[in-house]
Design a protein around this motif. Structure first.
Motif, PDB file in Angstrom:
ATOM      1  N   ASN A  75       0.865  -1.354   0.404  1.00 46.38           N
ATOM      2  CA  ASN A  75       0.014  -0.008   0.189  1.00 46.38           C
ATOM      3  C   ASN A  75       1.012   1.673  -0.342  1.00 46.38           C
ATOM      4  OD1 ASN A  75      -2.428  -1.641  -0.062  1.00 46.38           O
ATOM      5  ND2 ASN A  75      -2.764  -1.420   2.331  1.00 46.38           N
ATOM      6  N   ARG A  76       1.528   1.281  -0.855  1.00 48.51           N
ATOM      7  CA  ARG A  76       2.552   2.478  -1.000  1.00 48.51           C
ATOM      8  C   ARG A  76       2.572   3.278  -2.535  1.00 48.51           C
ATOM      9  NH1 ARG A  76       7.059  -0.771  -0.255  1.00 48.51           N
ATOM     10  NH2 ARG A  76       7.127  -0.477   1.724  1.00 48.51           N
ATOM     11  N   GLY A  77       1.569   4.805  -1.637  1.00 47.39           N
ATOM     12  CA  GLY A  77       0.724   5.771  -2.651  1.00 47.39           C
ATOM     13  C   GLY A  77       2.037   5.630  -3.126  1.00 47.39           C
ATOM     14  N   PRO A  78       1.382   6.324  -4.279  1.00 51.13           N
ATOM     15  CA  PRO A  78       2.001   7.308  -5.885  1.00 51.13           C
ATOM     16  C   PRO A  78       2.921   8.062  -5.116  1.00 51.13           C
ATOM     17  CG  PRO A  78       0.121   7.361  -5.806  1.00 51.13           C
ATOM     18  CD  PRO A  78       0.082   6.418  -5.193  1.00 51.13           C
ATOM     19  N   ASN A  79       2.275   9.426  -3.947  1.00 48.44           N
ATOM     20  CA  ASN A  79       2.577  10.883  -4.171  1.00 48.44           C
ATOM     21  C   ASN A  79       3.341  10.614  -2.379  1.00 48.44           C
ATOM     22  OD1 ASN A  79       0.633  10.425  -6.200  1.00 48.44           O
ATOM     23  ND2 ASN A  79       1.867  12.670  -6.119  1.00 48.44           N
ATOM     24  N   SER A  80       3.741   9.280  -2.062  1.00 48.12           N
ATOM     25  CA  SER A  80       3.915   8.870  -0.723  1.00 48.12           C
ATOM     26  C   SER A  80       5.247   9.558  -0.319  1.00 48.12           C
ATOM     27  CB  SER A  80       3.953   7.749  -0.206  1.00 48.12           C
ATOM     28  OG  SER A  80       4.275   7.396   1.159  1.00 48.12           O
ATOM     29  N   SER A  81       5.860  10.242   0.796  1.00 51.68           N
ATOM     30  CA  SER A  81       7.436  10.163   1.086  1.00 51.68           C
ATOM     31  C   SER A  81       7.862   9.245   1.178  1.00 51.68           C
ATOM     32  CB  SER A  81       7.844  12.172   1.886  1.00 51.68           C
ATOM     33  OG  SER A  81       6.361  11.954   3.210  1.00 51.68           O
ATOM     34  N   ALA A  83       7.940   6.154   0.849  1.00 50.42           N
ATOM     35  CA  ALA A  83       7.382   5.279  -0.255  1.00 50.42           C
ATOM     36  C   ALA A  83       9.434   6.032  -0.880  1.00 50.42           C
ATOM     37  CB  ALA A  83       6.615   5.315  -1.698  1.00 50.42           C
ATOM     38  N   ARG A  84       9.477   7.346  -0.509  1.00 47.42           N
ATOM     39  CA  ARG A  84      10.423   7.496  -1.619  1.00 47.42           C
ATOM     40  C   ARG A  84      11.519   7.238  -0.672  1.00 47.42           C
ATOM     41  NH1 ARG A  84      11.525  14.013  -1.806  1.00 47.42           N
ATOM     42  NH2 ARG A  84      10.552  13.337   1.054  1.00 47.42           N
TER      43      ARG A  84
ATOM     44  N   GLU B 327      -3.510   0.593  -4.083  1.00 43.92           N
ATOM     45  CA  GLU B 327      -3.592   1.988  -3.686  1.00 43.92           C
ATOM     46  C   GLU B 327      -1.771   2.172  -4.383  1.00 43.92           C
ATOM     47  OE1 GLU B 327      -4.519   2.356   0.781  1.00 43.92           O
ATOM     48  OE2 GLU B 327      -3.879   3.788  -0.324  1.00 43.92           O
ATOM     49  N   PHE B 548       3.452  13.412  -0.100  1.00 47.37           N
ATOM     50  CA  PHE B 548       3.077  13.546   1.160  1.00 47.37           C
ATOM     51  C   PHE B 548       2.805  12.672   2.113  1.00 47.37           C
ATOM     52  CE2 PHE B 548       0.434  15.096  -2.614  1.00 47.37           C
ATOM     53  CZ  PHE B 548      -0.349  16.292  -1.884  1.00 47.37           C
TER      54      PHE B 548
END
Lengths: 181, 548
Positions: A75-81, A83-84, B327, B548
């Motif tokens: 569930n790592r989102g596309p705009n998740s910091s 995740a970066r 997700e 975010f």
């Protein structure tokens, strides 16, 4: 109304017996007889945790520590910091493991499958590029000829169905077993 | 290669439509009562006489109610079952409410993880049975509507149910289950579970509930490119073929192909959009220095083509099974599934439910077209009057209203907070997706949205997130049965109309122009309702590189 209710009750019980027991049990019987061990789960389809051991090809990162008995997505989102940060750590780990055997291996040359978690957490396949990079390490650490490793990689590669459907990939479970033989 | 794979898939689908569609038309129009059908009807003590729309609807609702009760009983008494090798405890009351409502409504929304909470008995005799019969219920409602449009008696629910299960779903499932098992999908009562038999009907009946938590991403549900292809085809086979069945049953194949054309056009646009979006990295991946395609949450063996196609197939049909983590899709890659849900599951849609929703859109398009040319709107020679249009509009607006109200409730009251995993617009997307999916009976999810907390396998010490479980469960029940009753009322109203022969000024409903008008209607009503909401979630994420 009452009549409909009785009919409903009989129908639900009957369908439960036919579709919920007879159907799956018959299919199980036929599958067990016809497909043997495959029907109990072919272990080659599941990635095994190699615990960053340099003698083995590493499968893709797993959110579940390669546990097939309790699966979930990252569930790592596309705009998740977060995740970066995760990808940065994965890149650093991949280069630390393979860099000395692949001079000039930089972030932009690391295949995406090597640093992203799979859907199932037990995806056994890696891309051909990923396998090529790891092959140098495995050959060096094990002290076997690179050509031999390439040959084993070739044998562990699953192609597309009819050359069309799906994506070719190198099965790390099969490959690591072959290396140990 | 991804593109070739998509084209071949569409070609195979196109070949199946007239075959399966023609077969189903024969099943539902046959006067003959075959042996299996006779036996079942005898057991049910039913005379196959045609019902009024009210009796038909009452039968649907009562059958679903009894199904609900039995499934709830099964999930709550798991400790007493056979086939429970891991010794799992029973589910909690709130989670079970959600799960039961989910499977009886053909949604298959899953707050639970199958392999860590359910016995094989619960999966086989509980969930998989509903996979069959909830799918069959959707088809029976459609068949009743088609008969109404064709001025025929609406038919008998019990007879239609029996024919759907015994002559359509079960035979295809037996063959499909063995085909999947031959490729490595598991089928066992000791190891892993009876997966193949459940996998095929999960897709064929556009249900979508995975045996395992990660659904068709798991190798034992979907081991290779071939099974991925078969499983995608299974999802679309019946919803697409029913358009042909429809054409046959109303006596004009062109009508059927026109409806197919509308669905297919919107479908292909979606596939292309997701394929392009997922072919590049996400902002988070780019910021870390990654290049190539977005592989987060995807299985390598399916590739971008096999994942993009699946993503659109499963959300255009109301299946909701996934072979990758939604997700983790890119912003636009996640927007397309939401738009598909926003169309009310009418682009192929669920088995039966998809086509009756599309027929409602068609009637609305006829009405709008009639207003534009200044004639009384008529469809297949039948005048559409106030009652019909009221029913159509009510049925089409009920679901969007339900989505927006429940999403607002979850966000506005703060009770939805404990369910949300991600921060920023992704957290909003999770919530919107959850209620879009449940109201439209799809069942796919941004899986960060949770309704169940489980410290260890087997339900021990687990508890449901009561608010999310109950609101979601109610949403699924309303989203299923309100449109069903309205659709059957419409079937009754259409049945009693006399068809007049087409005149010179009749607006034709089997032309590309009309198909275009219908696409426009679907897009305006279905998706624009949600435009402001989409802007707040996936669109923002698709346009920004901010993290975010």
């Amino acid at each position: 109304m009452k009549r409909n209710l009785i009919t409903s009750a009989i129908a639900v019980v009957m369908f439960t017996l036919v579709l919920g027991l007879a159907y799956p049990l018959v299919v199980t019987g036929v599958a067990q007889v016809t497909f043997g061990d495959n029907a109990d789960g072919n272990p080659d389809l599941i990635a095994k945790d190699t615990k960053a051991d340099p003698r083995y090809f590493q499968p893709r990162p797993s959110q579940t520590e390669y546990d097939p008995e309790a699966t979930f997505f990252s569930n790592r989102g596309p705009n998740s910091s977060a995740a970066r940060s995760f990808y940065r750590d994965q890149l650093a780990a991949y280069i630390a493991l393979n860099g000395q055997y692949n001079p000039g291996l930089t972030n932009d040359k690391v295949p995406a499958d090597a640093v992203t978690t799979s859907g199932s957490g037990v995806d056994p396949h890696i891309s051909a590029q990923n396998a090529a990079i790891q092959a140098r390490r495995v050959a060096a650490v094990r002290g076997i000829a690179p050509e031999r490793v390439d040959e084993l990689v070739e044998q562990a590669t699953d192609g597309r169905f009819l050359g069309l459907f799906g994506e070719p990939g190198v099965n790390t479970t099969k490959l690591n077993e072959a290396l140990d033989r | 290669m991804g593109v070739v794979q998509i084209i071949v898939f569409c070609a195979v689908l196109l070949a199946i439509v007239p075959l399966l569609g023609g077969y189903m038309a024969r099943v539902y129009t046959s006067e003959r009562i075959r042996p299996v059908e006779r036996l079942v009807l005898k057991l049910l003590r039913v005379e196959p006489a045609s019902q009024t729309w009210k009796t038909y609807a009452a039968s649907v609702v009562l059958f679903s109610l009894v199904s609900w009760l039995l499934l709830y009983l099964i999930l709550r008494t798991q400790t007493a079952h056979p086939f429970n090798p891991n010794g799992f405890n029973s589910g909690t009351w709130d989670l079970s409410f959600n799960t039961v409502s989910s499977f009886v409504t053909n949604t298959n929304w899953q707050f639970y993880g199958g392999e860590t909470t359910l016995s094989y008995f619960s999966q086989m005799a509980g969930l998989a049975v509903q996979n069959f019969v909830s799918a069959a219920v959707g088809i029976t409602v459609l068949i009743a509507l088609i008969r109404g449009i064709a001025s025929k008696p609406l038919g008998n629910f019990w007879q239609d149910l029996t024919r759907t299960v015994m002559y359509v779903l079960l035979p295809i499932s037996v063959v499909g289950a063995l085909l999947l098992a031959s490729q490595g999908v598991v089928q066992s009562l000791s190891d892993w579970g009876p997966v193949a038999s459940q996998e095929i009907i999960k897709l064929l009946g556009t249900n979508g509930g995975g045996f395992f938590n990660v659904n068709s991403a798991f190798p034992y549900e979907n081991p290779n490119g071939f099974t991925n292809f078969v499983e995608m085809l299974a999802m679309l086979a019946i919803p697409a073929s029913l358009t042909y069945t429809y054409g046959r049953m109303v006596g004009s194949r062109r009508q059927g192909w026109t409806v197919f054309g509308v669905m297919f056009t919107v479908f292909v646009i979606g596939v292309v959009a997701v394929y392009l979006a997922e072919s590049s990295v996400t902002p988070a991946q780019q910021a870390a220095g990654l290049t190539g395609a977005n592989l987060e949450g995807k299985e390598l063996r399916f590739g971008t083509g096999g994942t993009a196609l699946w993503t659109v197939v499963t959300t255009a049909t109301s299946t909701g099974a996934v072979n990758a983590a939604f997700e983790s899709l890119t912003g636009i890659g996640g927007l397309i599934p939401m738009v598909n849900l926003g169309f009310g599951e009418s682009i192929f849609g669920g088995v039966g439910t998809g086509l009756y929703t599309m027929l409602l859109y068609v009637l609305l398009a006829v009405f709008i077209g009639g207003l534009m040319v200044g004639r009384t709107p008529e469809y297949l020679g039948k005048k559409l009057e106030a009652r019909e249009i009221k029913l159509v509009v009510l049925a089409l607006l009920a679901t969007p209203l339900l989505v927006l109200v429940t999403t607002s409730l979850a966000l506005g009251t703060g009770h939805g907070g404990p369910s949300i995993y991600a921060s920023g617009p992704q957290g909003f997307s999770e919530t919107l997706y959850a209620y879009l999916s449940q109201a439209n009976n799809n069942g796919s999810a941004f899986a960060g949205y949770t309704g169940y907390l489980q410290p260890e396998a087997g339900n021990l010490g687990a508890n449901g997130v009561t608010f999310a479980d109950l609101l979601g469960g109610l949403t699924m029940l309303i989203g299923r049965f309100v449109p069903i009753v309205l659709t059957l009322a419409l079937a009754g109203a259409m049945r009693n109309k006399r068809a007049a022969p087409a005149g010179l000024g009749t607006m034709r409903t089997d032309t590309p122009t009309f198909a275009g008008l219908t696409v426009g209607t679907v897009v305006i009503v279905g998706a624009l309702t949600f435009l402001p909401a989409f802007l707040l979630g996936p669109v923002v994420q698709g346009l920004t590189t901010q993290l975010f």
